[in-house]
Structures are given as C-alpha cells and as structure tokens.
Design a protein around this motif. Structure first.
Motif, PDB file in Angstrom:
ATOM      1  N   VAL A  74     133.993 -34.396  55.091  1.00 31.22           N
ATOM      2  CA  VAL A  74     133.091 -34.734  56.204  1.00 31.22           C
ATOM      3  C   VAL A  74     133.446 -36.098  56.827  1.00 31.22           C
ATOM      4  CG1 VAL A  74     130.869 -35.405  57.051  1.00 31.22           C
ATOM      5  CG2 VAL A  74     131.172 -33.183  55.821  1.00 31.22           C
ATOM      6  N   THR A  75     133.412 -37.207  55.645  1.00 28.52           N
ATOM      7  CA  THR A  75     133.957 -38.548  56.062  1.00 28.52           C
ATOM      8  C   THR A  75     135.181 -38.700  56.581  1.00 28.52           C
ATOM      9  OG1 THR A  75     132.412 -39.385  54.396  1.00 28.52           O
ATOM     10  CG2 THR A  75     134.085 -40.887  54.986  1.00 28.52           C
ATOM     11  N   LEU A  76     136.280 -37.904  55.963  1.00 24.28           N
ATOM     12  CA  LEU A  76     137.547 -38.128  56.515  1.00 24.28           C
ATOM     13  C   LEU A  76     137.674 -37.372  57.762  1.00 24.28           C
ATOM     14  CD1 LEU A  76     139.358 -36.900  53.155  1.00 24.28           C
ATOM     15  CD2 LEU A  76     139.182 -39.106  54.225  1.00 24.28           C
ATOM     16  N   VAL A  77     137.126 -36.235  58.176  1.00 24.49           N
ATOM     17  CA  VAL A  77     136.995 -35.718  59.491  1.00 24.49           C
ATOM     18  C   VAL A  77     136.567 -36.602  60.399  1.00 24.49           C
ATOM     19  CG1 VAL A  77     135.972 -33.755  60.966  1.00 24.49           C
ATOM     20  CG2 VAL A  77     137.350 -33.232  58.769  1.00 24.49           C
ATOM     21  N   ASN A  78     135.394 -37.098  60.177  1.00 27.98           N
ATOM     22  CA  ASN A  78     134.722 -38.136  61.072  1.00 27.98           C
ATOM     23  C   ASN A  78     135.605 -39.370  61.573  1.00 27.98           C
ATOM     24  OD1 ASN A  78     132.502 -36.448  61.602  1.00 27.98           O
ATOM     25  ND2 ASN A  78     131.248 -37.353  60.138  1.00 27.98           N
ATOM     26  N   ALA A  79     136.198 -39.805  60.461  1.00 26.37           N
ATOM     27  CA  ALA A  79     137.216 -40.996  60.659  1.00 26.37           C
ATOM     28  C   ALA A  79     138.214 -40.468  61.505  1.00 26.37           C
ATOM     29  CB  ALA A  79     137.859 -41.484  59.425  1.00 26.37           C
TER      30      ALA A  79
END
Length: 176
Positions: A74-79
């Motif tokens: 999730v963190t990587l996708v949002n970034a």
C-alpha cells in the motif's frame, strides 16, 4: 478471485520486467524494450533508446512491490501514484473495453509502467490477494512468481526454471 484482463496484463508485464533484471539481464537493448512494449500491448509512444535506462531503473522498485507484504505494498503504491500525479480515467482502445488508465499516453514509458502496475496492485490489495506473488521455488533463482491459477499451484517464475527443475527431479529419481 478473478482480475480484469487489463489488471492481469499489467501484473504479468511488470513481473516479467522485474525478473528481466536477474542474471542474465534480458533488458539490455532498445530492441528488447521494444519487444516488451509490443508483447504486453502498451499504448502510447513506442520506447526509444532514451527510454531504456529509465525502464531498467524501475525494475528494483517493481520487485519490491511484488515481494512486499500487503501494508508495505500500500505504501509503495500510494508513493508511485502520488509521484506520478496519477489521475484515474476510464478509457478504451483497440479491442480492450472500458478500463482505467491513470496517466496519459504521452508520458514516458517507465512512468506508464509504474502507474499501470500501481493501479493493478490496487485490485490485488483490495482483494487481499498478495499471496498471488511469491519467490521462485528454484534454488538458484530469485525471480518473482505471479500465480493467477485457480489452484495456486505455480511455483516457478519461468518456463526455463520449470524445465530445469523438472530435469533435475528426473535425474534425481533416475539415480535413486
């Protein structure tokens, strides 16, 4: 869980791209990048020699996304979506019916790959299907496996690893 065809294609192409960084590196020429572009039916301008290094540079980021746990993904996708200023829009082209693009066709290919992968990962994360990704079961391979089969039986990242392991198992049985 059944994913839409565009999600499947984005996931498969990105796993292929991430695995291209493994030895031997299979993305070293513009011809290889153009073949990738055609094979996975990307839209927008075809890649040029100037696109090769930026595409090569995103491979570790894609790999990190596929081996992350759900919250990490999730963190990587949002970034990725924030960095690229992604604006989801419905579109259709060629034989593909309505689906979502979140970047425009005039953006560089590495940006389009990142955004399409992030959008596909949204479906994976929302469906709690991160277990569809794993590491290749071949001892000498660190490839990423995407298993979209019903019975979740895929163990190897490529036909080459599957064949190599089958031959090794056959030889081991013959020796026993």
């Amino acid at each position: 869980m059944t994913f839409t065809p565009d999600t499947i294609e984005a996931l498969e192409s990105s796993v292929h791209l991430a695995n291209s960084a493994l030895a031997p590196d299979t993305l070293t020429t513009i011809e290889a990048l153009q073949e990738f572009y055609v094979r996975f039916a990307y839209t927008g301008a075809a890649p040029t020699a100037a696109d090769l290094e930026p595409v090569r540079a995103i491979r570790p980021r894609l790999r990190a996304l596929f081996v992350a746990d759900r919250d990490g993904a999730v963190t990587l996708v949002n970034a990725i979506l924030a960095e690229q200023g992604a604006v989801p829009q419905l579109t259709r082209h060629g034989d593909t019916d309505w689906h979502i693009h979140a970047t425009t066709d005039d953006r560089p290919i590495h940006e389009r790959i990142l955004v399409e992968t992030a959008m596909a990962m949204i479906d994976v994360i929302r469906a709690d299907e991160m277990s569809r990704f794993g590491r290749c079961a071949a001892e000498d391979c660190d490839g990423v496996v995407i298993d979209l089969s019903r019975n979740r039986s895929r163990k190897y990242c490529s036909t080459a690893c599957t064949n190599r392991e089958a031959v090794a198992a056959y030889r081991a049985r013959r020796r026993a």
